[in-house]
Design a protein around this motif. Structure first.
Motif, PDB file in Angstrom:
ATOM      1  N   GLN A  81       8.750   1.523  -1.434  1.00  0.00           N
ATOM      2  CA  GLN A  81       7.766   1.270  -2.358  1.00  0.00           C
ATOM      3  C   GLN A  81       8.672   0.870  -3.784  1.00  0.00           C
ATOM      4  O   GLN A  81       8.256   0.092  -4.318  1.00  0.00           O
ATOM      5  CB  GLN A  81       6.698   2.191  -2.590  1.00  0.00           C
ATOM      6  N   TRP A  83       0.725  -1.031   0.021  1.00  0.00           N
ATOM      7  CA  TRP A  83       0.184  -0.068   0.093  1.00  0.00           C
ATOM      8  C   TRP A  83       0.705   1.312  -0.110  1.00  0.00           C
ATOM      9  O   TRP A  83       2.033   1.085   0.545  1.00  0.00           O
ATOM     10  CB  TRP A  83      -0.769   0.039   1.217  1.00  0.00           C
ATOM     11  N   LEU A  84       0.204   2.478  -0.355  1.00  0.00           N
ATOM     12  CA  LEU A  84       1.093   3.511  -0.648  1.00  0.00           C
ATOM     13  C   LEU A  84      -0.224   4.732  -0.327  1.00  0.00           C
ATOM     14  O   LEU A  84      -0.933   4.780  -0.917  1.00  0.00           O
ATOM     15  CB  LEU A  84       1.814   3.582  -2.132  1.00  0.00           C
ATOM     16  N   LEU A  85       0.416   5.622   0.398  1.00  0.00           N
ATOM     17  CA  LEU A  85      -0.389   7.044   0.673  1.00  0.00           C
ATOM     18  C   LEU A  85       0.476   8.054   0.713  1.00  0.00           C
ATOM     19  O   LEU A  85       1.593   8.044   1.707  1.00  0.00           O
ATOM     20  CB  LEU A  85      -1.117   6.732   1.908  1.00  0.00           C
ATOM     21  N   GLN A 119       8.587   6.246   2.383  1.00  0.00           N
ATOM     22  CA  GLN A 119       7.681   5.616   1.927  1.00  0.00           C
ATOM     23  C   GLN A 119       7.839   5.189   0.422  1.00  0.00           C
ATOM     24  O   GLN A 119       8.035   3.944  -0.173  1.00  0.00           O
ATOM     25  CB  GLN A 119       6.299   5.969   2.257  1.00  0.00           C
ATOM     26  N   ARG A 170      -4.747  -6.419   4.212  1.00  0.00           N
ATOM     27  CA  ARG A 170      -3.712  -6.543   5.443  1.00  0.00           C
ATOM     28  C   ARG A 170      -4.141  -7.801   6.223  1.00  0.00           C
ATOM     29  O   ARG A 170      -2.978  -8.612   6.555  1.00  0.00           O
ATOM     30  CB  ARG A 170      -3.830  -5.411   6.233  1.00  0.00           C
ATOM     31  N   GLU A 213       0.396   2.261   6.329  1.00  0.00           N
ATOM     32  CA  GLU A 213       0.672   1.787   5.303  1.00  0.00           C
ATOM     33  C   GLU A 213       2.223   1.354   5.210  1.00  0.00           C
ATOM     34  O   GLU A 213       3.139   0.497   4.575  1.00  0.00           O
ATOM     35  CB  GLU A 213       0.655   2.887   4.040  1.00  0.00           C
TER      36      GLU A 213
END
Length: 327
Positions: free
Chosen positions: A184, A8-10, A180, A245, A211
């Motif tokens: 990623q 996941w990425l935010l 992050q 998750r 995340e």
């Protein structure tokens, strides 16, 4: 037996806005342009348009005037700093972009604005090109570098995304978004071991970021550090218990030799989310590890019923049905 782990990425993307670059303009025109810029910044769009209309009336219209016109139309359309394709791009935006794009002297700010228009129009390759030109004009613009890294990651150019992310990491090593992004991008490039450092740092500077915990867990899982992956997935689930998750936690538990704990977790998940392909796949893996072969086949077949193109479930079912010396 293979399983699925999602990532996941935010990101909070920085604004691409920068002040208009001053070019060699007559003093009176430069002053009028400054008025228009102030009106734009204060969202007084009608005043900005009136001033820009006057400046655009001559035969020689300078590049900063065309850039300001494009910014005006982008702002009006809600596309300024666009990070994804829009449902529609107004004709006024397209016209202003075309006028600026015809110039041979497009400056740094103009490149960023043209990247906005291309992004909104879904022309990601063109957007990447304009961001590269912006960086050629101002190599220190890390906002443009971040936008380009995210764009390249979304386009599947993981090597370029990782290169840009590592450049950003050198200068912004304490920024959660950059940490992050680096993790990623490195994971997407297949460099899980290299991803561990930025993701572990992310866990320290932003311990409540779900995340980040999930990405770290994924890197640990790929590196076969299953017990550590379980700990991080548990923390991610405690922070934000998304189905993906929870499914990944079930897989990590199975690979850590704890299929007995994974099975009830995944059974609950498939009962709550009966359309979740990953949950059925991971339940099939857990059943297989526990020696419950027929239940494993049923779970994997259910995953394939939901998504006949799911390569992971198909490979797992093939592994299950493959003859072995002990079977």
């Amino acid at each position: 037996m293979r399983g699925r782990a999602s990532v996941w990425l935010l990101f909070g993307l920085w604004s691409a806005a920068v002040p208009a670059a001053a070019q060699r303009m007559p003093a009176d025109r430069a002053a009028r342009l400054a008025e228009a810029e102030r009106a734009l910044a204060e969202e007084r769009y009608d005043e900005a348009q009136a001033t820009l209309d006057v400046l655009a009336a001559g035969l020689e219209v300078e590049e900063p005037v065309l850039a300001a016109r494009l910014e005006l139309e982008l702002r009006r359309a809600g596309l300024f700093g666009a990070t994804g394709a829009a449902a529609t791009v107004p004709a006024a935006v397209e016209s202003a972009a075309a006028a600026l794009e015809r110039r041979t002297d497009v400056g740094h700010r103009g490149c960023l604005l043209l990247a906005d228009e291309a992004t909104a129009a879904g022309r990601t390759e063109a957007a990447a090109g304009w961001l590269r030109r912006a960086l050629e004009r101002r190599p220190d613009d890390d906002r443009a570098r971040l936008r380009l890294a995210l764009l390249e990651l979304g386009r599947g150019r993981t090597d370029e995304a990782a290169r840009l992310a590592l450049e950003l990491l050198e200068r912004h090593g304490g920024c959660p978004g950059i940490l992050q992004l680096a993790g990623q991008a490195l994971l997407a490039e297949g460099r899980a071991e290299a991803a561990l450092d930025p993701l572990q740092r992310l866990a320290r500077v932003a311990p409540e970021l779900a995340e980040g915990r999930a990405l770290l867990a994924t890197a640990l899982l790929v590196e076969r550090r299953f017990d550590e992956a379980v700990v991080q997935y548990e923390r991610a689930v405690a922070l934000e218990p998304t189905p993906a998750r929870r499914a990944a936690l079930g897989l990590a538990l199975t690979l850590a030799g704890r299929a007995g704990e994974a099975i009830p977790l995944l059974e609950r998940l498939t009962a709550e989310q009966p359309e979740h392909v990953g949950a059925w796949n991971n339940l099939g893996v857990a059943y297989a590890v526990a020696g419950r072969i027929e239940e494993a086949r049923a779970a994997l077949r259910r995953a394939l019923e939901l998504d006949p193109g799911d390569a992971q479930a198909r490979a797992n079912l093939a592994d299950l049905d493959a003859p072995t010396p002990n079977r």
